[in-house]
Design a protein around this motif. Structure first.
Motif, PDB file in Angstrom:
ATOM      1  N   ALA A 174      -2.878 -16.215  12.655  1.00 50.48           N
ATOM      2  CA  ALA A 174      -2.042 -16.282  11.456  1.00 50.48           C
ATOM      3  C   ALA A 174      -2.679 -17.119  10.363  1.00 50.48           C
ATOM      4  O   ALA A 174      -3.362 -18.108  10.625  1.00 50.48           O
ATOM      5  N   LEU A 175      -2.444 -16.683   9.139  1.00 48.70           N
ATOM      6  CA  LEU A 175      -2.776 -17.452   7.942  1.00 48.70           C
ATOM      7  C   LEU A 175      -1.527 -17.496   7.082  1.00 48.70           C
ATOM      8  O   LEU A 175      -0.989 -16.441   6.716  1.00 48.70           O
ATOM      9  N   THR A 176      -1.023 -18.678   6.775  1.00 55.72           N
ATOM     10  CA  THR A 176       0.162 -18.793   5.934  1.00 55.72           C
ATOM     11  C   THR A 176      -0.247 -19.038   4.487  1.00 55.72           C
ATOM     12  O   THR A 176      -1.127 -19.848   4.217  1.00 55.72           O
ATOM     13  N   VAL A 177       0.409 -18.321   3.577  1.00 54.96           N
ATOM     14  CA  VAL A 177       0.141 -18.476   2.151  1.00 54.96           C
ATOM     15  C   VAL A 177       1.485 -18.531   1.431  1.00 54.96           C
ATOM     16  O   VAL A 177       2.202 -17.533   1.370  1.00 54.96           O
ATOM     17  N   GLN A 178       1.845 -19.696   0.915  1.00 54.87           N
ATOM     18  CA  GLN A 178       3.091 -19.800   0.168  1.00 54.87           C
ATOM     19  C   GLN A 178       2.979 -18.960  -1.101  1.00 54.87           C
ATOM     20  O   GLN A 178       2.098 -19.184  -1.939  1.00 54.87           O
ATOM     21  N   THR A 179       3.872 -17.982  -1.221  1.00 54.87           N
ATOM     22  CA  THR A 179       3.762 -16.981  -2.272  1.00 54.87           C
ATOM     23  C   THR A 179       5.137 -16.592  -2.783  1.00 54.87           C
ATOM     24  O   THR A 179       6.027 -16.278  -1.991  1.00 54.87           O
ATOM     25  N   ASP A 180       5.300 -16.589  -4.084  1.00 56.36           N
ATOM     26  CA  ASP A 180       6.480 -15.999  -4.716  1.00 56.36           C
ATOM     27  C   ASP A 180       6.056 -14.612  -5.191  1.00 56.36           C
ATOM     28  O   ASP A 180       5.275 -14.477  -6.120  1.00 56.36           O
ATOM     29  N   VAL A 181       6.574 -13.575  -4.530  1.00 54.15           N
ATOM     30  CA  VAL A 181       6.101 -12.222  -4.808  1.00 54.15           C
ATOM     31  C   VAL A 181       6.491 -11.728  -6.194  1.00 54.15           C
ATOM     32  O   VAL A 181       5.995 -10.677  -6.634  1.00 54.15           O
ATOM     33  N   SER A 182       7.360 -12.449  -6.891  1.00 55.85           N
ATOM     34  CA  SER A 182       7.697 -12.044  -8.253  1.00 55.85           C
ATOM     35  C   SER A 182       6.582 -12.383  -9.236  1.00 55.85           C
ATOM     36  O   SER A 182       6.624 -11.959 -10.394  1.00 55.85           O
ATOM     37  N   ASP A 183       5.582 -13.113  -8.788  1.00 49.22           N
ATOM     38  CA  ASP A 183       4.433 -13.491  -9.611  1.00 49.22           C
ATOM     39  C   ASP A 183       3.217 -12.690  -9.155  1.00 49.22           C
ATOM     40  O   ASP A 183       2.669 -12.945  -8.077  1.00 49.22           O
ATOM     41  N   PRO A 184       2.761 -11.717  -9.937  1.00 53.03           N
ATOM     42  CA  PRO A 184       1.637 -10.878  -9.491  1.00 53.03           C
ATOM     43  C   PRO A 184       0.352 -11.659  -9.256  1.00 53.03           C
ATOM     44  O   PRO A 184      -0.449 -11.288  -8.391  1.00 53.03           O
ATOM     45  N   GLU A 185       0.149 -12.752  -9.982  1.00 57.24           N
ATOM     46  CA  GLU A 185      -1.059 -13.552  -9.770  1.00 57.24           C
ATOM     47  C   GLU A 185      -1.024 -14.229  -8.401  1.00 57.24           C
ATOM     48  O   GLU A 185      -2.059 -14.326  -7.720  1.00 57.24           O
ATOM     49  N   GLN A 186       0.152 -14.680  -7.982  1.00 56.01           N
ATOM     50  CA  GLN A 186       0.259 -15.282  -6.654  1.00 56.01           C
ATOM     51  C   GLN A 186       0.028 -14.241  -5.567  1.00 56.01           C
ATOM     52  O   GLN A 186      -0.594 -14.527  -4.539  1.00 56.01           O
ATOM     53  N   VAL A 187       0.516 -13.032  -5.779  1.00 53.85           N
ATOM     54  CA  VAL A 187       0.316 -11.970  -4.794  1.00 53.85           C
ATOM     55  C   VAL A 187      -1.164 -11.629  -4.677  1.00 53.85           C
ATOM     56  O   VAL A 187      -1.703 -11.481  -3.571  1.00 53.85           O
ATOM     57  N   GLU A 188      -1.837 -11.510  -5.805  1.00 52.06           N
ATOM     58  CA  GLU A 188      -3.274 -11.225  -5.791  1.00 52.06           C
ATOM     59  C   GLU A 188      -4.040 -12.354  -5.113  1.00 52.06           C
ATOM     60  O   GLU A 188      -4.956 -12.110  -4.314  1.00 52.06           O
TER      61      GLU A 188
END
Length: 346
Positions: free
Chosen positions: A61-75
């Motif tokens: 596993a690799l955890t990445v705190q991400t708010d999917v409403s932000d496309p830059e965070q998703v990328e």
């Protein structure tokens, strides 16, 4: 971060909304197959719990705190996963938020927020996945949908609108992939009511505590459907008899469903217990930074551990083969009986 395991042939999977509910159960299901999984979500405690689940089940596993409403965070999250594990094989869009409220009482920023997370989060995740899969012309994207992608119900206008939007978006992109003769698989799994923690933390204006509309299924049922879809060429999979009834019913008797939901649609979404008006919700900020909510909600005593409809749907070939064998045996028996009768007559 660990270094990439270049000798492993493990599947690389990304799951949004992986800290709880369906995403959490799906992470464990993929981990049981030895997958390397990028876990994307906002809540720190939930992500840590998901990481432990994956490693205990045999995955990485690799955890990445991400708010999917932000496309830059998703990328950025997609890049982080590929830097550690290599090319992404499967991307599962599962993140969601919602507001239980009559439409007349909804605020404009609430509609915007639910749409940004529950719909646009899927759009950004799909774009990030396709950007990396198209050059290789391989990969699978699974959209976690709902019966509510076809049939709207009261008190969930923002969520139903988002799920309807995902359905239209997915069909549109799929036709483009077909036009390009792409080998990328884009699938949608339509879910029934599920026993997840969302009913504890979504924003609510209901006078009583919210519940999934019965019948209720455990999130592991959803996870099994997602993993199966990721490994089979299926555009859409319906999960649970209630989903089948909702989708087909909306095609055949939509006005009847309107009237039925007008009468019982609100009461079926509440239990006989007053709502806690002071509880936190996760519309803008995660509520699992300090508490790991896990995959299950508060309805274990009422939730089903299996769906016979799903089993029948995912075992069609075996069933057809069994029917063919039984039919052949029956024909053989009849022919033998006739042969014996003819011998006696001679």
């Amino acid at each position: 971060m660990s270094k990439r395991n270049t000798t492993s042939e493990s599947e690389v999977v990304v799951i949004t909304g992986a800290s709880a509910g369906v995403g959490r159960a799906t992470a464990r299901a993929f981990a049981e197959q030895g997958a390397q999984i990028g876990l994307l979500a906002r809540g720190e405690a939930g992500l840590e719990g998901a990481r432990q689940d994956v490693e205990e089940a045999g995955g990485e596993a690799l955890t990445v705190q991400t708010d999917v409403s932000d496309p830059e965070q998703v990328e950025g999250a997609a890049d982080a996963v590929e830097d550690v594990f290599g090319p992404i094989d499967v991307w599962v869009n599962c993140a969601m938020t919602s507001v239980f409220s009559p439409a007349a009482e909804m605020e404009s920023d609430e509609y915007r927020r639910v749409t940004e997370v529950t719909y646009l989060g899927y759009v950004y995740g799909t774009q990030a996945a396709l950007d990396r899969m198209r050059p290789r012309d391989e990969g699978t994207i699974v959209q976690v949908g709902s019966a509510l992608a076809y049939r709207g119900i009261p008190l969930q206008s923002a969520y139903c609108g988002s799920k309807h939007a995902i359905q239209g978006f997915t069909e549109s992109v799929r036709t483009e992939l077909l036009h390009d003769e792409s080998s990328i698989q884009l699938s949608m799994v339509e879910m029934p009511a599920l026993n997840t923690p969302q009913f504890e933390w979504v924003r609510s204006r209901l006078p009583k505590k919210a519940q999934p509309v019965p019948p209720i299924y455990q999130p592991e049922v959803a996870a099994d459907a997602i993993v199966w879809t990721a490994h089979h060429d299926r555009d859409e999979l319906w999960v649970g008899s209630s989903t089948v009834k909702a989708i087909l019913g909306n095609r055949i008797i939509p006005r009847h469903l309107d009237r039925m939901l007008a009468e019982s649609g609100e009461s079926s979404q509440m239990v006989e217990e007053p709502a806690d008006s002071n509880r936190e919700d996760n519309l803008w900020d995660p509520v699992d930074d300090d508490t790991d909510y896990g995959a299950h909600g508060n309805f274990d005593d009422r939730a089903r551990n299996r769906s016979y409809q799903l089993w029948l749907t995912t075992h069609r070939r075996q069933l057809l083969s069994a029917v063919f064998v039984l039919f052949s045996l029956a024909i053989t028996a009849v022919l033998r009986l006739r042969g014996q009768e003819e011998s006696l007559e001679v």
